[in-house]
Design a protein around this motif. Structure first.
Motif, PDB file in Angstrom:
ATOM      1  N   SER A   8       0.831  -1.207   0.000  1.00  0.00           N
ATOM      2  CA  SER A   8       0.000   0.000   0.000  1.00  0.00           C
ATOM      3  C   SER A   8       0.870   1.263   0.000  1.00  0.00           C
ATOM      4  CB  SER A   8      -0.924  -0.008   1.221  1.00  0.00           C
ATOM      5  OG  SER A   8      -0.162  -0.155   2.388  1.00  0.00           O
ATOM      6  N   VAL A  39      -3.408  -0.869  -4.598  1.00  0.00           N
ATOM      7  CA  VAL A  39      -3.976  -1.795  -3.617  1.00  0.00           C
ATOM      8  C   VAL A  39      -5.013  -2.721  -4.247  1.00  0.00           C
ATOM      9  CG1 VAL A  39      -5.239  -1.943  -1.455  1.00  0.00           C
ATOM     10  CG2 VAL A  39      -3.503  -0.202  -1.746  1.00  0.00           C
ATOM     11  N   GLN A  40      -5.710  -2.204  -5.276  1.00  0.00           N
ATOM     12  CA  GLN A  40      -6.728  -3.023  -5.930  1.00  0.00           C
ATOM     13  C   GLN A  40      -6.134  -4.340  -6.459  1.00  0.00           C
ATOM     14  OE1 GLN A  40     -10.111  -2.216  -5.986  1.00  0.00           O
ATOM     15  NE2 GLN A  40     -10.256  -4.325  -6.670  1.00  0.00           N
ATOM     16  N   VAL A  43      -6.044  -6.774  -3.611  1.00  0.00           N
ATOM     17  CA  VAL A  43      -7.404  -7.224  -3.305  1.00  0.00           C
ATOM     18  C   VAL A  43      -7.898  -8.193  -4.379  1.00  0.00           C
ATOM     19  CG1 VAL A  43      -9.757  -6.437  -2.903  1.00  0.00           C
ATOM     20  CG2 VAL A  43      -7.848  -5.111  -2.017  1.00  0.00           C
ATOM     21  N   MET A  45      -6.202 -10.281  -5.953  1.00  0.00           N
ATOM     22  CA  MET A  45      -5.612 -11.607  -5.722  1.00  0.00           C
ATOM     23  C   MET A  45      -6.353 -12.336  -4.603  1.00  0.00           C
ATOM     24  SD  MET A  45      -1.516 -11.123  -5.721  1.00  0.00           S
ATOM     25  CE  MET A  45      -0.581 -10.990  -7.230  1.00  0.00           C
ATOM     26  N   LEU A  47      -6.382 -11.146  -1.515  1.00  0.00           N
ATOM     27  CA  LEU A  47      -5.664 -10.914  -0.265  1.00  0.00           C
ATOM     28  C   LEU A  47      -6.023  -9.572   0.352  1.00  0.00           C
ATOM     29  CD1 LEU A  47      -2.233 -12.232  -1.476  1.00  0.00           C
ATOM     30  CD2 LEU A  47      -3.751 -13.343   0.156  1.00  0.00           C
ATOM     31  N   MET A  48      -5.776  -9.444   1.657  1.00  0.00           N
ATOM     32  CA  MET A  48      -6.068  -8.184   2.334  1.00  0.00           C
ATOM     33  C   MET A  48      -4.915  -7.732   3.210  1.00  0.00           C
ATOM     34  SD  MET A  48     -10.003  -8.429   3.387  1.00  0.00           S
ATOM     35  CE  MET A  48      -9.874  -9.953   4.225  1.00  0.00           C
ATOM     36  N   GLN A  49      -3.745  -8.336   3.019  1.00  0.00           N
ATOM     37  CA  GLN A  49      -2.611  -7.922   3.834  1.00  0.00           C
ATOM     38  C   GLN A  49      -1.596  -7.228   2.941  1.00  0.00           C
ATOM     39  OE1 GLN A  49      -1.468 -11.204   6.659  1.00  0.00           O
ATOM     40  NE2 GLN A  49      -3.167 -12.214   5.660  1.00  0.00           N
ATOM     41  N   SER A  50      -0.661  -6.590   3.572  1.00  0.00           N
ATOM     42  CA  SER A  50       0.334  -5.882   2.799  1.00  0.00           C
ATOM     43  C   SER A  50       1.621  -5.869   3.618  1.00  0.00           C
ATOM     44  CB  SER A  50      -0.210  -4.479   2.509  1.00  0.00           C
ATOM     45  OG  SER A  50       0.752  -3.487   2.650  1.00  0.00           O
TER      46      SER A  50
ATOM     47  N   GLU B  62      -8.094 -13.014   5.550  1.00  0.00           N
ATOM     48  CA  GLU B  62      -8.789 -13.621   4.411  1.00  0.00           C
ATOM     49  C   GLU B  62      -9.772 -14.688   4.887  1.00  0.00           C
ATOM     50  OE1 GLU B  62      -5.503 -13.225   4.640  1.00  0.00           O
ATOM     51  OE2 GLU B  62      -5.119 -11.691   3.126  1.00  0.00           O
ATOM     52  N   ARG B  65     -12.772 -12.964   6.540  1.00  0.00           N
ATOM     53  CA  ARG B  65     -13.713 -12.478   5.536  1.00  0.00           C
ATOM     54  C   ARG B  65     -14.653 -13.593   5.091  1.00  0.00           C
ATOM     55  NH1 ARG B  65     -11.105 -10.226   0.276  1.00  0.00           N
ATOM     56  NH2 ARG B  65     -10.310 -12.352   0.210  1.00  0.00           N
ATOM     57  N   CYS B  92      -1.266   0.814   7.335  1.00  0.00           N
ATOM     58  CA  CYS B  92      -0.961   0.339   5.983  1.00  0.00           C
ATOM     59  C   CYS B  92      -1.890  -0.784   5.540  1.00  0.00           C
ATOM     60  CB  CYS B  92       0.496  -0.076   5.849  1.00  0.00           C
ATOM     61  SG  CYS B  92       1.051  -1.261   7.051  1.00  0.00           S
ATOM     62  N   SER B  93      -2.596  -1.428   6.488  1.00  0.00           N
ATOM     63  CA  SER B  93      -3.487  -2.506   6.062  1.00  0.00           C
ATOM     64  C   SER B  93      -4.945  -2.071   6.026  1.00  0.00           C
ATOM     65  CB  SER B  93      -3.315  -3.725   6.972  1.00  0.00           C
ATOM     66  OG  SER B  93      -3.639  -3.381   8.296  1.00  0.00           O
ATOM     67  N   PRO B  96      -6.445  -2.180   2.125  1.00  0.00           N
ATOM     68  CA  PRO B  96      -6.722  -3.525   1.610  1.00  0.00           C
ATOM     69  C   PRO B  96      -7.817  -4.240   2.397  1.00  0.00           C
ATOM     70  CG  PRO B  96      -4.396  -3.312   2.276  1.00  0.00           C
ATOM     71  CD  PRO B  96      -5.008  -1.962   2.349  1.00  0.00           C
ATOM     72  N   LEU B  97      -7.881  -4.045   3.704  1.00  0.00           N
ATOM     73  CA  LEU B  97      -8.937  -4.679   4.499  1.00  0.00           C
ATOM     74  C   LEU B  97     -10.306  -4.172   4.072  1.00  0.00           C
ATOM     75  CD1 LEU B  97      -7.659  -4.731   8.193  1.00  0.00           C
ATOM     76  CD2 LEU B  97      -8.410  -6.682   6.849  1.00  0.00           C
ATOM     77  N   LEU B  99     -11.288  -2.603   1.237  1.00  0.00           N
ATOM     78  CA  LEU B  99     -11.642  -3.021  -0.129  1.00  0.00           C
ATOM     79  C   LEU B  99     -11.953  -4.509  -0.173  1.00  0.00           C
ATOM     80  CD1 LEU B  99      -9.002  -1.177  -2.351  1.00  0.00           C
ATOM     81  CD2 LEU B  99     -11.378  -0.561  -1.942  1.00  0.00           C
ATOM     82  N   ILE B 174     -14.991  -9.214  -6.066  1.00  0.00           N
ATOM     83  CA  ILE B 174     -13.988 -10.266  -6.119  1.00  0.00           C
ATOM     84  C   ILE B 174     -14.531 -11.530  -5.491  1.00  0.00           C
ATOM     85  CG2 ILE B 174     -11.937  -8.823  -6.156  1.00  0.00           C
ATOM     86  CD1 ILE B 174     -11.904  -9.381  -3.049  1.00  0.00           C
TER      87      ILE B 174
END
Lengths: 79, 322
Positions: A8, A39-40, A43, A45, A47-50, B62, B65, B92-93, B96-97, B99, B174
């Motif tokens: 991110s 970031v998209q 997501v 893939m 996944l939600m971690q970075s 994941e 979710r 930083c997370s 992504p969390l 979205l 997704i």
């Protein structure tokens, strides 16, 4: 071989990118490491971690690691 | 006898026999307090963070979710808040969390329950509460934090504010079923060990500073000195504590040891709880990052509901624990 670091844009993501570049150089591979901050893509893939280390469009490592030996191993296992 | 009795013995021995400080002086009090609290907190931190990391290795976001996208509205809020406890939160997370949840079909209200609980109830705050205030107040913190997360999510869900989320968020959908690389027992152990060391490396200096200032106050400031400014009789103490807490996010680890001594000097427990919740749950960097995925109005609604919940909790405990 396609090596990507997705994140991110935070500082740990940049650190992983640098470590991965170093790992690739130490393995003597002539590959480019791509750094992606969209970031998209993470997501998409699923996944939600970075950050994520992806090899050939597949997530090979989720989350940060500073262990360069581990990263080298992952790159070789996913060749 | 407390399980920390050996630590107490060690602290006494160091203070009186090694550093040769005369017992019952202010200096002895402060030094003894510093040594005892520091050792106790670091033992608690190592054990609890390690345990939570092992649990987390079985429940990455994941997987969470996957659980949340099959739940009905209200159970979803409750489970999201509970799962938020074990999920660490870093700015930083956050994106992504957010979205990942929304695009896999998790309702907006459920996502917010998770976004409130995840930073508010974290293992570092939990350990410090346990170590500095005892299990009763630690439990109060968790339970009221859970109630605030569940209710905030439910209210936001009821408000139908999907139009305040940036349109691009809903343009992609997704498939939430993802195969993560599986971990062996050894990998889980290494993950938990590294994570624990990582957190300790990040917070130790703040904790030392916090306990250090706390020890000084403990020894040198008269008991109940602060009651006249921030006791439970002062109506403005709670909202003021919430406001002051907002910009302090990154220093949560140092703030808790400090406030525990403030409580000793007369700040009421409800005010302290409200302050800590504000430090962890309302964070400026998080709000700034969320701006990428939602309109400013939704951030204000989110922060407003949580702030009201925290303030109410503070008043409630001040009333009950008078």
């Amino acid at each position: 071989m396609k090596i990507q670091v997705l994140g991110s844009g935070c500082s740990t993501c940049k650190k992983l990118y640098e470590i991965t570049q170093k790992a690739v150089a130490e393995l003597g591979l002539n590959e480019n490491v791509e750094y992606i901050t969209d970031v998209q893509k993470i997501v998409a893939m699923g996944l939600m971690q970075s950050p994520i280390l992806a090899i050939n469009d597949k997530p090979a490592m989720v989350g940060f690691s500073s262990d360069i030996e581990k990263i080298k191993r992952i790159i070789q296992d996913n060749k | 006898m407390s399980i920390f009795y050996p630590v107490k013995l060690l602290a006494d021995w160091l203070t009186y026999s090694v550093f040769l400080i005369t017992p019952k002086t202010l200096l002895a009090d402060a030094v003894n307090f510093f040594i005892y609290d520091t050792i106790k907190i670091f033992i608690l931190l190592s054990v609890i963070i390690f345990a939570v990391s092992i649990i987390r290795s079985y429940l990455p976001p994941e997987k969470i979710r996957g659980i949340l996208s099959h739940k009905s509205k209200y159970t979803g809020n409750v489970i999201a808040s509970l799962l938020g406890i074990i999920t660490p939160f870093c700015s930083c997370s956050a994106i992504p969390l957010f979205l990942g949840f929304i695009q896999a079909g998790v309702p907006l209200g459920t996502t917010f329950s998770f976004l409130v609980a995840s930073p508010m109830i974290n293992e570092v705050a939990l350990v410090l509460f346990l170590g500095m205030f005892g299990w009763k107040i630690a439990l109060m913190y968790i339970v009221s934090g859970l109630i605030i997360s569940v209710l905030s999510g439910m209210i936001i869900g009821k408000m139908k504010v999907e139009n305040l989320v940036e349109p691009f968020v809903y343009q992609n959908t997704i498939n939430g079923n993802v195969d993560l690389p599986t971990m062996t027992g050894k990998e889980r152990f290494i993950y938990a060990r590294d994570y624990t060391l990582d957190i300790l490396k990040k917070v130790w200096i703040y904790i030392l500073i916090g306990i250090g200032i706390g020890a000084w106050i403990h020894g040198y400031v008269p008991a109940n000195f602060l009651a006249q400014y921030a006791g439970s009789g002062k109506w403005y103490a709670v909202p003021l504590a919430v406001l002051v807490g907002i910009p302090l996010y990154s220093n949560a680890a140092g703030v808790i040891p400090l406030v525990s001594t403030l409580t000793e000097k007369g700040v009421s427990v409800g005010t302290t709880l409200a302050f800590m919740m504000s430090v962890t749950a309302l964070s400026l960097p998080e709000f700034m990052i969320l701006k990428k995925v939602m309109k400013l109005r939704l951030i204000f609604i989110f922060a407003g509901i949580v702030a009201v919940g925290i303030t109410f909790t503070g008043y409630l405990f001040n009333l009950i624990l008078k």
